[in-house]
Design a protein around this motif. Sequence first.
Motif, PDB file in Angstrom:
ATOM      1  N   ARG A   1     -44.578  16.652  12.081  1.00 11.27           N
ATOM      2  CA  ARG A   1     -43.664  17.661  12.620  1.00 11.27           C
ATOM      3  C   ARG A   1     -43.488  18.822  11.642  1.00 11.27           C
ATOM      4  NH1 ARG A   1     -44.906  15.595  17.181  1.00 11.27           N
ATOM      5  NH2 ARG A   1     -44.009  13.542  17.615  1.00 11.27           N
TER       6      ARG A   1
ATOM      7  N   TRP B   1     -40.572  16.781  18.187  1.00  9.23           N
ATOM      8  CA  TRP B   1     -39.668  17.751  17.576  1.00  9.23           C
ATOM      9  C   TRP B   1     -40.332  19.114  17.379  1.00  9.23           C
ATOM     10  CZ3 TRP B   1     -34.873  16.167  17.703  1.00  9.23           C
ATOM     11  CH2 TRP B   1     -34.572  14.812  17.600  1.00  9.23           C
ATOM     12  N   ASP B   2     -39.596  20.164  17.697  1.00  7.94           N
ATOM     13  CA  ASP B   2     -40.070  21.527  17.433  1.00  7.94           C
ATOM     14  C   ASP B   2     -39.762  21.952  16.003  1.00  7.94           C
ATOM     15  OD1 ASP B   2     -40.991  22.171  20.123  1.00  7.94           O
ATOM     16  OD2 ASP B   2     -38.877  22.116  20.689  1.00  7.94           O
TER      17      ASP B   2
ATOM     18  N   ARG C   1     -37.636  26.524  22.138  1.00  8.97           N
ATOM     19  CA  ARG C   1     -38.211  25.369  21.450  1.00  8.97           C
ATOM     20  C   ARG C   1     -37.025  24.624  20.845  1.00  8.97           C
ATOM     21  NH1 ARG C   1     -42.746  28.233  17.876  1.00  8.97           N
ATOM     22  NH2 ARG C   1     -43.206  26.075  17.233  1.00  8.97           N
TER      23      ARG C   1
ATOM     24  N   ARG D   1     -35.950  29.574  16.837  1.00  8.79           N
ATOM     25  CA  ARG D   1     -36.609  28.560  17.656  1.00  8.79           C
ATOM     26  C   ARG D   1     -35.845  28.356  18.969  1.00  8.79           C
ATOM     27  NH1 ARG D   1     -40.563  29.656  15.433  1.00  8.79           N
ATOM     28  NH2 ARG D   1     -41.592  28.473  13.783  1.00  8.79           N
TER      29      ARG D   1
END
Length: 210
Positions: free
Chosen positions: A198, A165-166, A92, A87
Amino acid sequence: MKLSDITMPAEEFTHYHAQYLSHRVTLSGVDADAFAKSLSTARVQLNPHQVDAALFALEPPVPRGAILADEVGLGKTIEASLVIAQRWAERRRRILLIVPASLRKQWTQELSEKFGLDTLILESKTFKELKKAGVKQPFEANNKVVVTSYEFAAIREADLVAVDWDLVIFDEAHRLRNVYKQGASKRAKALQRALKDRFKLLLTATPLQN
């Protein structure tokens, strides 16, 4: 040949096999270049099942997240760190780690030493200091993985909701058991409400039936 076809014992897994798996990951198409880079730059000897687990977590059958439930000692921390590194490579970078308070430093050391990732341990003292310094939202750390405890995350429910939030990771996620039942702990309920929309990765070595 697929990653799942590799059945060699972990002790025979060499740097050559790590490079081979990196190539297979590239061909498999999970944001290929970035994940191959995450594998090749990790300062840890990876086992095939750890790469498989990370790939599963990155493309789970349920779009809202996944559970990694390997037994103790099989490398859930490494698997989750690979997901974080991927990520991060995709830029991200709003990543939250919720862990038992006693494991916060261990996680920061793992991410720093083995994956070269900067972290911020967010607790009451740090939160207040950042607020005093003029930081409007301390959970939105600039290019750092946020590491916090279950207790502190639960009491900052409103702050968690405010961040897009990623990736959210719960270590020892069995602490959230029975969260949908009436008698669930207030802490678990607060975290469920704050992060329900999320993408979550739950880590636990405790068998779950709920």
